[in-house]
Design a protein around this motif. Structure first.
Motif, mmCIF file in Angstrom:
data_model
loop_
_atom_site.group_PDB
_atom_site.id
_atom_site.type_symbol
_atom_site.label_atom_id
_atom_site.label_comp_id
_atom_site.label_asym_id
_atom_site.label_seq_id
_atom_site.Cartn_x
_atom_site.Cartn_y
_atom_site.Cartn_z
ATOM 1 N N PHE A 198 2.112 0.153 -10.746
ATOM 2 C CA PHE A 198 3.322 1.173 -10.991
ATOM 3 C C PHE A 198 3.556 1.914 -9.733
ATOM 4 O O PHE A 198 4.718 2.012 -9.083
ATOM 5 N N PRO A 199 2.620 2.709 -9.096
ATOM 6 C CA PRO A 199 3.060 3.446 -7.988
ATOM 7 C C PRO A 199 3.293 2.589 -6.734
ATOM 8 O O PRO A 199 4.388 3.006 -6.288
ATOM 9 N N TYR A 200 2.676 1.476 -6.570
ATOM 10 C CA TYR A 200 2.917 0.615 -5.496
ATOM 11 C C TYR A 200 4.470 0.161 -5.403
ATOM 12 O O TYR A 200 5.256 0.187 -4.587
ATOM 13 N N ILE A 201 4.700 -0.449 -6.627
ATOM 14 C CA ILE A 201 6.068 -1.142 -6.871
ATOM 15 C C ILE A 201 7.079 -0.121 -6.604
ATOM 16 O O ILE A 201 8.458 0.002 -5.980
ATOM 17 N N THR A 202 6.922 1.282 -7.401
ATOM 18 C CA THR A 202 7.773 2.533 -7.449
ATOM 19 C C THR A 202 8.072 2.768 -5.863
ATOM 20 O O THR A 202 9.139 3.001 -5.592
ATOM 21 N N GLY A 203 6.955 2.848 -5.065
ATOM 22 C CA GLY A 203 7.109 3.135 -3.623
ATOM 23 C C GLY A 203 7.817 2.116 -2.910
ATOM 24 O O GLY A 203 8.746 2.569 -2.063
ATOM 25 N N GLU A 204 7.753 1.063 -3.394
ATOM 26 C CA GLU A 204 8.589 -0.031 -2.452
ATOM 27 C C GLU A 204 10.004 -0.018 -2.870
ATOM 28 O O GLU A 204 10.954 -0.600 -2.045
ATOM 29 N N ASN A 205 10.101 0.377 -4.005
ATOM 30 C CA ASN A 205 11.520 0.533 -4.487
ATOM 31 C C ASN A 205 12.326 1.766 -4.425
ATOM 32 O O ASN A 205 13.402 1.839 -5.267
ATOM 33 N N GLY A 206 11.779 2.626 -3.602
ATOM 34 C CA GLY A 206 12.620 3.788 -3.526
ATOM 35 C C GLY A 206 12.415 4.771 -4.537
ATOM 36 O O GLY A 206 13.017 5.843 -4.393
#
Ligand code: PFF
Length: 454
Positions: free
Chosen positions: A28-36
């Motif tokens: 969750f944190p990493y894809i949130t980071g990748e998607n702005g």
């Protein structure tokens, strides 16, 4: 047909054990980071509420109705509704998705195991962002090490499944969950004291819709399925043990809230550290958790012990999730093929382990191997993509159509007898007209873009 748990709390524990895992703390944190950030989080929350929860109720309902492994439960409900046998495919696709997810999940869980040892060894004492980054890239560059941990984790999972104590693991969740919450709160405290909490909160909760693409919306939708262990039979398998008259809605909402809470707290713990260290990008990718948290652990009093414990907790959370990934397939082999549990587990864990090798090589030997037939992705990214963004949402879509449109209302009313009237009606309306439509629309738009652009 098999036994039933004493009360719905056992289901809540088992399902939470399955739901809360690497998806919440790592992915969750990493894809949130990748998607702005913010806008992505909002879409994810909407997907949990309007798609995840209603479909999860439907999936548990199917499991409880069939009271067998997912494939055989689907067989039963399909026959009961006089439908084409092809509907059993929901169970089959789920077994396959479980294998695929297990393959890369075990690799990442291996990283967490590695970090238990690294933190305990003291190398992170007073570490900087650069050093923490190097530790992680060194790990990824070492296939032998990755293989070792991947093998250990797959073996640990197989032992639990083979022993058939899947539900014993529910008891572990009871101890694990409070400690996991506590440790995340302590990390959050570090973020408040030493990190950039304002930038972290702004990133997570300020909605920048201009950053949101159709692909990101599909990723948020897919993650709602992934994090709830939804759309592949894991929750159906546990639903098979749910007591007959327990409220499905209340139970499922409890699991959904716990799961979402863990993800949001994990995000709130990680991003303040990220923003306080300019050398870490929010979009750093799969390593985000592993490069940001060691900085906190290395620089707080007692941090190395606490960090070691934290990664033990993450590993156990991953363990209780992984068990539910191969349980549906193993349960079917045991039930229908009369295989003994040990052999059945060996087959399933073995296939997942083999596939996992392609996932761990994606970070070194195969890092440039991104062929067209893997949608221009590495094997690791492809396994994640094909499951979270295609198989699970598709499984969920079929479950929504099956329960919402094809099962007889009489059966639904009977299974949902603990629900109050307006709640039942609202659920059925959402399950029929909202969840499947949203899943279908998002999948069509995003897949069209993924396939035909660039
Ligand atoms: N829900 C798990 C997580 O968030 O880590 C991953 C998962 C487990 C997905 C079991 C699917 C599943 F069947």
């Amino acid at each position: 047909m098999h036994g039933v748990w004493g009360n719905r709390w056992t289901f809540i524990l088992a399902a939470t054990g399955s739901a809360v895992g690497l998806g919440n703390i790592w992915k969750f944190p990493y894809i949130t980071g990748e998607n702005g950030g913010g806008a992505f989080v909002l879409v994810y929350l909407v997907c949990i509420a309007l798609i995840g929860i209603p479909i999860m109720i439907a999936e548990v309902l199917l499991g409880r109705r069939g009271r067998m492994s997912p494939i055989n439960s689907m067989h039963f409900v399909t026959a009961e509704a006089n439908l084409n046998k092809a509907w059993t495919g929901i169970g089959w696709m789920g077994v396959l998705a479980g294998l695929f997810i297990m393959s890369f999940y075990s690799v990442v869980a291996g990283w967490a195991l590695h970090y238990v040892v690294t933190l305990a060894s003291g190398v992170f004492e007073g570490t900087t962002a650069e050093e923490a980054g190097k530790q992680f890239s060194d790990l990824l560059a070492n296939p032998t090490m990755l293989m070792l941990w991947h093998t250990l984790f797959a073996g640990m999972t197989a032992i639990i499944v083979a022993a058939g104590v899947t539900r014993g693991l529910a008891a572990v969740a009871k101890i694990l969950m409070p400690f996991l919450f506590l440790s995340l709160f302590i990390l959050l405290g570090y973020g408040v004291a030493k990190g950039d909490i304002a930038a972290g909160a702004d990133f997570l909760f300020a909605f920048r819709f201009d950053k949101l693409s159709a692909e990101a919306v599909l990723e948020a939708l897919g993650h709602a399925f992934f994090t709830l262990s939804l759309g592949m039979g894991a929750i159906m398998a546990y639903g098979a043990y749910m007591p007959a008259h327990a409220s499905l809605a209340k139970t499922v909402i409890t699991v959904g809230i716990l799961d979402t809470f863990v993800a949001l707290i994990a995000g709130m713990a990680i991003f303040p550290i990220v923003f306080a260290n300019p050398s870490i990008e929010p979009g750093a990718g799969p390593g985000l958790l592993f490069v940001s948290l060691p900085i906190a652990f290395g620089n707080m009093p007692g941090g190395l012990i606490f960090g070691t414990l934290f990664f033990v907790l993450v590993s156990v959370a991953a363990w209780s999730s992984a068990v539910s990934l191969i349980e549906p397939g193993v349960a079917w082999l045991v039930e229908s093929k009369k295989l003994n549990r040990l052999n059945a587990t060996f087959i399933f864990a073995g296939i997942a382990w083999l596939l996992g090798i392609s996932a761990l090589l994606s970070f070194n030997v195969l890092s440039d191997f991104t062929p067209l037939y893997l949608f221009n992705r590495t094997p690791f990214d492809f396994l994640d993509f094909i499951t979270a963004q295609i198989m699970l949402p598709l499984g969920g879509l079929f479950i929504a159509i099956f329960v919402g449109w094809l099962m007889s209302r009489k059966i639904l009313v009977k299974e949902m007898d603990a629900e109050t009237h307006p709640l039942f009606d609202i659920w059925l309306i959402i399950l029929r007209f909202v969840s499947p439509v949203l899943v279908a629309v998002v999948m069509i738009f995003a897949l069209y873009k993924i396939l035909f652009s660039s």
